[in-house]
Design a protein around this motif. Structure first.
Motif, PDB file in Angstrom:
ATOM      1  N   HIS A   1      40.570  41.991  45.817  1.00 56.97           N
ATOM      2  CA  HIS A   1      39.810  43.145  45.348  1.00 56.97           C
ATOM      3  C   HIS A   1      40.016  44.309  46.318  1.00 56.97           C
ATOM      4  CE1 HIS A   1      37.660  39.862  43.261  1.00 56.97           C
ATOM      5  NE2 HIS A   1      37.378  40.777  42.350  1.00 56.97           N
TER       6      HIS A   1
ATOM      7  N   LEU B   1      31.338  43.768  46.459  1.00 56.85           N
ATOM      8  CA  LEU B   1      31.749  43.949  45.068  1.00 56.85           C
ATOM      9  C   LEU B   1      30.591  44.290  44.142  1.00 56.85           C
ATOM     10  CD1 LEU B   1      34.212  40.920  44.683  1.00 56.85           C
ATOM     11  CD2 LEU B   1      34.671  43.215  45.558  1.00 56.85           C
TER      12      LEU B   1
ATOM     13  N   VAL C   1      36.478  48.501  41.341  1.00 58.37           N
ATOM     14  CA  VAL C   1      37.523  47.919  42.176  1.00 58.37           C
ATOM     15  C   VAL C   1      38.823  47.783  41.386  1.00 58.37           C
ATOM     16  CG1 VAL C   1      35.870  46.613  43.579  1.00 58.37           C
ATOM     17  CG2 VAL C   1      36.908  45.546  41.563  1.00 58.37           C
TER      18      VAL C   1
ATOM     19  N   HIS D   1      41.592  44.933  40.993  1.00 58.74           N
ATOM     20  CA  HIS D   1      41.642  43.492  41.245  1.00 58.74           C
ATOM     21  C   HIS D   1      43.039  42.970  40.927  1.00 58.74           C
ATOM     22  CE1 HIS D   1      40.084  39.210  40.106  1.00 58.74           C
ATOM     23  NE2 HIS D   1      40.468  39.262  41.368  1.00 58.74           N
TER      24      HIS D   1
ATOM     25  N   ARG E   1      45.524  39.875  40.536  1.00 63.73           N
ATOM     26  CA  ARG E   1      45.421  38.435  40.261  1.00 63.73           C
ATOM     27  C   ARG E   1      46.806  37.809  40.421  1.00 63.73           C
ATOM     28  NH1 ARG E   1      42.778  39.919  35.335  1.00 63.73           N
ATOM     29  NH2 ARG E   1      40.740  40.813  35.777  1.00 63.73           N
TER      30      ARG E   1
END
Length: 449
Positions: A211, A254, A259, A261, A263
């Protein structure tokens, strides 16, 4: 419509009509923006219940809908018969043939757990809370997809109740046209009661999420655009702009934050994964970085999708490339400087095995795309117009023809049919007319209005 108690379908599972105790709970969907109001609900306990319910609906000229978990609910069922399959949860794994069988209401979490005991993994999606069948029939683009392709590409056989109430087992050698259509055509051809599919020797992976502060969204997205172009197929990734709720269960940095993010799921060594990830870790300071080696049973940690029911409205498009102009457009419409009702905007890297035709071809749409651009907003009725307007603006980029069924949201039949090239579209409609000439299965993501 009033249904006499003496005229209800006879099944082993419960049967509900409006006003009955338990009716509301039976029709409830994970997507709580969708409120089903069928005339009759059958809580199926097995394939014979499904077949009996469909035959009964046929004698009354009723349309038939199906729901397992309701994650894929995109439009409400009004009238007709709803078959719920949440009681059909059997899962079995054969470690010798590396296959699994899952009943209509099984969730991916069950398959992941059963397969992990043998060092195997399925091609589940971003959340193992989702049902196996609906996800797979829509194609299924998950965290191992660049290496292994769509979930539907590895289906071995399907047990399905068609509009005539017949229970059929279809595969590459038995009713091959129907087998082709169901794998990608979603629930337009019947109710799938059991599905058999391949598993893979994946005990663990290098992955998780990073994040980044929303203030660095531009740096992160532009770095991502340059980074993914050189990644091996063993690395599946996406990046999302998230407006997180102020919930206590979230880590303090958070909570209530905007944010970016990243992955990551990498099928290689942790050492190689660290080296591959280094350019993104250098792109901006991280708020939370939990990428590490982990067992496949921890796959939910990659996307960290919500588990509790919520109201949602989503839609996506496919991209042939991810240009700097597209990234700038996404940031302009949904970046940290604007207040828009989108909970998530995701760019997902496709390509790799997603683009390849499987050994047993199927009707999965969207092959050949390199990326998807997808948005989710709150599905509250009062917000729907503005969510749709913002989503329209976001998706107004240079796209590829076609689309992914699971990312097509509440699109009308003509828009859904545009997911396929002409030859495949014509074949789907021909098979639909053959197995469902009166359009019994016309709910959800219907190809025929």
């Amino acid at each position: 419509m009033t249904i006499a108690l003496t005229d209800l379908p006879v099944t082993a599972g419960p049967v509900f009509v409006p006003g009955d105790e338990g009716y509301a709970a039976e029709v409830a969907s994970w997507n709580v923006a969708i409120h089903h109001e069928p005339h009759v609900v059958v809580g199926a306990t097995g394939a014979q219940d499904v077949a009996a319910a469909v035959r009964w609906a046929g004698t009354h000229g009723m349309p038939v809908a199906v729901q397992a978990t309701g994650h894929g609910a995109v439009r409400p069922v009004t009238g007709g018969l709803l078959v719920t399959t949440g009681r059909m949860t059997a899962v079995s794994v054969d470690p010798v043939t590396r296959t699994a069988r899952a009943a209509a209401g099984a969730r991916w979490s069950q398959v992941v757990e059963a397969a992990a005991a043998h060092g195997l993994a399925p091609l589940n999606g971003s959340s193992t809370h989702v049902g196996v069948v609906g996800y797979t029939l829509g194609g299924g683009a998950g965290p191992l997809g660049r290496r292994y392709g769509f979930a539907a590409d590895h289906v071995r056989s399907i047990e399905i109740v068609t509009a005539d109430g017949a229970l059929r087992t279809v595969d590459a050698d038995h009713e091959a046209d129907l087998f082709w259509a169901v794998r990608g055509g979603k629930g337009n051809f019947g109710i799938v009661t059991e599905i058999e599919f391949g598993l893979f020797e994946v005990a663990g992976f290098f992955g998780g999420g990073i994040h980044f502060p929303g203030s660095h969204a531009a740096e992160v997205l532009h770095a991502y655009r340059a980074w993914v172009a050189g990644l091996p197929e063993e690395m599946s990734t996406s990046v999302a702009l998230l407006r997180l709720p102020p919930l206590p269960l979230l880590p303090e940095p958070l909570r209530g934050a905007y944010v970016a993010h990243l992955r990551v799921a990498y099928l290689g060594t942790a050492e190689d994964g660290e080296a591959l990830l280094a350019p993104m870790r250098a792109a901006a300071p991280a708020l939370v970085d939990d990428v590490s080696w982990r067992p496949y049973s921890a796959v939910d940690s990659v996307h960290q999708d919500p588990v509790d029911p919520l109201p949602s409205r989503d839609r996506g498009v496919l991209l042939g490339e991810l240009t700097a102009q597209t990234v700038d457009h996404v940031l302009e419409v949904a970046g940290p400087q604007v207040d828009v009702p989108l909970m998530m905007v995701e760019i997902r890297h496709l390509g790799g095995a997603f683009a390849r035709t499987p050994a047993t071809p199927n009707a999965v749409s969207g092959r050949g795309a390199q990326y998807s651009l997808f948005a989710i907003g709150p599905g509250l009725p009062e917000l729907a117009p503005v969510v749709d307007e913002v989503t329209d603006r976001l998706l107004a980029v240079e796209t590829m023809p076609g689309g992914l069924m699971n990312f097509s949201g509440h699109a009308a039949p003509e828009a859904l049919l545009a997911n396929w090239a002409t030859a495949d579209r014509d074949r789907l409609l021909r098979i639909k007319r053959s197995y469902d000439p009166t359009n019994v299965f016309s709910s959800g993501q219907a190809l025929v209005g």
